[in-house]
Design an enzyme around this catalytic site. Structure first.
Site, PDB file in Angstrom:
ATOM      1  N   LYS A   1     -11.257   6.512  -3.175  1.00  0.00           N
ATOM      2  CA  LYS A   1     -11.799   7.725  -2.563  1.00  0.00           C
ATOM      3  C   LYS A   1     -13.274   7.955  -2.922  1.00  0.00           C
ATOM      4  CE  LYS A   1      -8.620   8.600   0.128  1.00  0.00           C
ATOM      5  NZ  LYS A   1      -8.549   7.161   0.362  1.00  0.00           N
TER       6      LYS A   1
ATOM      7  N   MET B   1     -10.975   3.970   5.615  1.00  0.00           N
ATOM      8  CA  MET B   1      -9.704   4.278   4.962  1.00  0.00           C
ATOM      9  C   MET B   1      -9.191   3.081   4.176  1.00  0.00           C
ATOM     10  SD  MET B   1      -7.822   6.960   4.671  1.00  0.00           S
ATOM     11  CE  MET B   1      -8.074   7.952   6.144  1.00  0.00           C
TER      12      MET B   1
ATOM     13  N   ALA C   1     -13.716  10.034   9.285  1.00  0.00           N
ATOM     14  CA  ALA C   1     -12.905  10.067   8.070  1.00  0.00           C
ATOM     15  C   ALA C   1     -12.029   8.824   7.940  1.00  0.00           C
ATOM     16  CB  ALA C   1     -12.033  11.317   8.046  1.00  0.00           C
TER      17      ALA C   1
ATOM     18  N   ALA D   1      -0.070   5.203   1.496  1.00  0.00           N
ATOM     19  CA  ALA D   1      -0.176   6.019   2.710  1.00  0.00           C
ATOM     20  C   ALA D   1      -0.326   5.158   3.955  1.00  0.00           C
ATOM     21  CB  ALA D   1      -1.344   6.989   2.604  1.00  0.00           C
TER      22      ALA D   1
ATOM     23  N   ASP E   1       0.866  -1.173   0.000  1.00  0.00           N
ATOM     24  CA  ASP E   1       0.000   0.000   0.000  1.00  0.00           C
ATOM     25  C   ASP E   1       0.908   1.231   0.000  1.00  0.00           C
ATOM     26  OD1 ASP E   1      -2.413   1.571   0.464  1.00  0.00           O
ATOM     27  OD2 ASP E   1      -1.744   1.757   2.537  1.00  0.00           O
TER      28      ASP E   1
ATOM     29  N   HIS F   1     -15.047   5.806  -0.618  1.00  0.00           N
ATOM     30  CA  HIS F   1     -14.874   6.369   0.725  1.00  0.00           C
ATOM     31  C   HIS F   1     -15.881   7.504   0.956  1.00  0.00           C
ATOM     32  CE1 HIS F   1     -11.568   7.441   3.912  1.00  0.00           C
ATOM     33  NE2 HIS F   1     -12.785   7.453   4.427  1.00  0.00           N
TER      34      HIS F   1
ATOM     35  N   ARG G   1     -10.492  -1.903  -3.471  1.00  0.00           N
ATOM     36  CA  ARG G   1     -10.381  -2.725  -2.269  1.00  0.00           C
ATOM     37  C   ARG G   1     -11.653  -2.620  -1.424  1.00  0.00           C
ATOM     38  NH1 ARG G   1      -4.428  -0.498  -0.586  1.00  0.00           N
ATOM     39  NH2 ARG G   1      -5.616   1.414  -0.561  1.00  0.00           N
TER      40      ARG G   1
ATOM     41  N   ASP H   1      -1.622  -1.163   5.891  1.00  0.00           N
ATOM     42  CA  ASP H   1      -2.003  -0.717   7.233  1.00  0.00           C
ATOM     43  C   ASP H   1      -3.511  -0.728   7.437  1.00  0.00           C
ATOM     44  OD1 ASP H   1      -2.937   2.564   7.081  1.00  0.00           O
ATOM     45  OD2 ASP H   1      -1.924   1.696   5.355  1.00  0.00           O
TER      46      ASP H   1
END
Length: 270
Positions: free
Chosen positions: A53, A49, A45, A14, A12, A56, A160, A186
């Site tokens: 986006k 994650m 927010a 970030a 990944d 999201h 994802r 993460d």
């Protein structure tokens, strides 16, 4: 230096290789929703994650508190047109935020260089779109990290936790079988992505979204609080099915050695 039995490692971005604490998306999302008259919390927010986006934004608008507040502010429930408008506003804000959060996480460049020296192919998947990555890629390369393949949100039919982005990365890398490949992430959705492909999965508990603090802010916490926050993040990754959980990418070499031993013994991830 011996060649590795691992065919590829797909990282990944970030919270995994850059942007300790995965801060850029939070800044961008909170700013854009605030401009639309709906204040969202950092916890809200961070809840989804790792998703593309657009997905999201859609997930945020579906949260009951945010949905009610949107209806109150705008006089109607949110629509796909609102999703499009917010996503389009997030993209330039994400690009701006990402530029300021593009420092490599300690150990990232060294781990990647060691893998490359041992013949392991290096790929990446991300919830960022290609325009969001435009400034990050050269900044990361300038710090010593340039994966062979970058698959961005919107470049597969689903993001994802579907396996499509990682499958695309493995196809472009020419890496197979998946049981000889590793996904490092993460976020819970990234672990799901790796599991559905049939790869080994490694979750990162301290550097990413699960804790959500810069390295400096994390180090400044009292030891007990720091340990508790990292453990809560690790528990979520284990619950998602991660085969291994470590604090950051700097801890990856030992895990990869163990995975190599398991591959040599004929073991496949389950």
């Amino acid at each position: 230096m011996s060649q590795s039995l691992i065919q590829a490692v797909v990282f990944d971005w970030a919270g995994t290789m850059i942007d300790f604490g995965c801060r850029a998306p939070v800044v961008a999302l909170r700013d854009v929703f605030g401009q639309a008259g709906v204040e969202i919390s950092e916890a809200e927010a961070r809840a989804d994650m790792g998703k593309a986006k657009r997905d999201h934004v859609r997930a945020l608008l579906a949260m009951p508190r945010i949905a009610d507040l949107w209806r109150e502010r705008h006089g109607a429930a949110s629509t796909e047109a609102d999703v499009d408008r917010l996503h389009d506003a997030v993209e330039p804000r994400m690009r701006e935020a990402a530029r300021t959060c593009a420092a490599l996480i300690p150990g990232a460049a060294e781990v990647a260089a060691d893998l490359a020296a041992r013949g392991v192919r290096i790929g990446s998947t991300t919830g960022y779109t290609r325009p969001m990555m435009a400034d990050i890629l050269p900044l990361a390369a300038g710090q010593g990290y340039a994966p062979q393949v970058v698959v961005c949100a919107g470049e597969t039919a689903a993001g994802r936790p579907s396996p499509l982005m990682m499958w695309k990365a493995l196809v472009e890398l020419g890496a197979w079988p998946a049981r000889a490949c590793v996904k490092v992430d993460d976020a819970v959705v990234g672990i799901g992505e790796g599991l559905k492909v049939g790869a080994w999965t490694v979750g990162l508990s301290a550097s990413g979204n699960g804790v959500g603090l810069s390295a400096e802010d994390l180090a400044a916490l009292p030891a007990a609080e720091r340990a508790a926050r990292i453990e809560a993040s690790a528990a979520a990754l284990r619950q998602a099915g991660a085969h291994y959980v470590i604090e950051s990418v700097a801890d990856l070499p030992g895990v990869l050695s163990d995975i190599e031993a398991r591959i040599a013994a004929g073991e496949a991830p389950r």
